[in-house]
Design a protein around this motif. Structure first.
Motif, short mmCIF file in Angstrom:
data_model
loop_
_atom_site.label_atom_id
_atom_site.label_comp_id
_atom_site.label_asym_id
_atom_site.label_seq_id
_atom_site.Cartn_x
_atom_site.Cartn_y
_atom_site.Cartn_z
N ALA A 1 0.50 7.85 2.98
CA ALA A 1 -0.32 8.47 4.04
C ALA A 1 -1.79 8.37 3.66
O ALA A 1 -2.14 8.05 2.52
N TRP A 2 -2.64 8.66 4.65
CA TRP A 2 -4.08 8.73 4.43
C TRP A 2 -4.44 10.19 4.19
O TRP A 2 -4.27 11.03 5.06
N ARG A 3 -4.93 10.47 2.98
CA ARG A 3 -5.32 11.84 2.62
C ARG A 3 -6.53 12.26 3.45
O ARG A 3 -7.47 11.50 3.62
N ASP A 4 -6.45 13.47 4.00
CA ASP A 4 -7.56 14.07 4.76
C ASP A 4 -7.97 13.23 5.97
O ASP A 4 -9.13 13.28 6.40
N TYR A 5 -7.06 12.47 6.54
CA TYR A 5 -7.33 11.59 7.67
C TYR A 5 -8.03 12.32 8.82
O TYR A 5 -8.97 11.83 9.41
N ASP A 6 -7.53 13.50 9.16
CA ASP A 6 -8.10 14.28 10.27
C ASP A 6 -8.83 15.53 9.77
O ASP A 6 -8.95 16.52 10.49
N GLY A 7 -9.32 15.48 8.54
CA GLY A 7 -10.04 16.61 7.96
C GLY A 7 -9.31 17.11 6.72
O GLY A 7 -8.21 16.66 6.41
N PRO A 8 -9.91 18.05 6.01
CA PRO A 8 -9.32 18.56 4.78
C PRO A 8 -7.88 19.06 4.99
O PRO A 8 -7.62 19.90 5.84
N GLY A 9 -6.96 18.48 4.23
CA GLY A 9 -5.56 18.89 4.29
C GLY A 9 -4.79 18.32 5.47
O GLY A 9 -3.60 18.58 5.62
N GLU A 10 -5.45 17.56 6.33
CA GLU A 10 -4.81 16.99 7.52
C GLU A 10 -4.47 15.52 7.27
O GLU A 10 -5.12 14.61 7.78
N HIS A 11 -3.44 15.29 6.47
CA HIS A 11 -3.03 13.94 6.09
C HIS A 11 -2.23 13.31 7.22
O HIS A 11 -1.54 14.01 7.96
N ARG A 12 -2.31 11.98 7.35
CA ARG A 12 -1.60 11.28 8.41
C ARG A 12 -1.03 9.95 7.90
O ARG A 12 -1.65 9.29 7.06
N VAL A 13 0.12 9.60 8.43
CA VAL A 13 0.69 8.27 8.23
C VAL A 13 0.19 7.44 9.40
O VAL A 13 0.37 7.82 10.56
N ALA A 14 -0.49 6.34 9.10
CA ALA A 14 -1.02 5.47 10.15
C ALA A 14 -0.10 4.26 10.30
O ALA A 14 0.38 3.69 9.32
N PHE A 15 0.17 3.90 11.55
CA PHE A 15 1.03 2.77 11.87
C PHE A 15 0.28 1.75 12.69
O PHE A 15 -0.58 2.09 13.49
N THR A 16 0.63 0.49 12.51
CA THR A 16 0.10 -0.57 13.35
C THR A 16 1.20 -1.59 13.60
O THR A 16 2.10 -1.76 12.78
#
Length: 176
Positions: free
Chosen positions: A158-173
């Motif tokens: 996942a991308w750490r802090d993708y949407d802000g502190p503590g808001e990690h996201r798995v990005a897909f393409t």
């Protein structure tokens, strides 16, 4: 495939009607999110889908109506073509009523979106999900998406802090 063209459906889905989203759909879509997701910590997930998506991306978003169900909503896909990267499209939010899962409805929504975006010149589709949403991650992989990230979060790339502190996201393409 035109978004208003009927799609062949399996028997449980044959009464469903696909159409473009409208501003009037916003309230019933966000009302469905807490029940449809049912994951811990997703009670306020609906906040990620403000009314502006129904105002500005209705022409690339789909609502699926079920005339035989109370409330009438069967599924939805909210997506758009990127203004900054015209060769890319983004699927922002997708939901399928729990009793309709497993019949291919989400796959139909995605394939229709891929067709529309390909016809408009896009060459890839992006999406994100949370590290804890394993069902979404499995679905995206099954649809041919590749996950990216910069770290492992709860055992998932996942991308750490993708949407802000503590808001990690798995990005897909996925190329289309």
């Amino acid at each position: 495939m035109d978004a208003d063209t009927p799609t062949p459906l399996t028997a449980p889905l044959s009464a469903l009607a696909f159409r473009r989203a409208t501003v009037d759909d916003h309230a019933r879509v966000v009302a469905a999110i807490p029940d449809w997701w049912g994951l811990p910590g997703t009670e306020s997930l609906w906040r990620l889908l403000p009314r502006l998506f129904f105002q500005h991306f209705a022409d690339t978003s789909t609502i699926v109506d079920d005339p035989h169900a109370d409330g009438g909503l069967a599924a939805f896909l909210i997506g758009f073509r990127s203004q900054s990267s015209p060769d890319a499209a983004y699927i922002h939010f997708v939901g399928v009523r729990p009793d309709l899962r497993g019949h291919g409805l989400a796959r139909i929504l995605y394939e229709r979106f891929f067709d529309e975006m390909r016809a408009s010149g896009c060459r890839r589709v992006d999406a994100i999900t949370g590290p804890g949403n394993h069902r979404s991650q499995e679905f995206h992989r099954a649809m041919g998406f590749t996950a990216t990230g910069d770290t492992e979060v709860d055992g998932v790339l996942a991308w750490r802090d993708y949407d802000g502190p503590g808001e990690h996201r798995v990005a897909f393409t996925r190329p289309i």
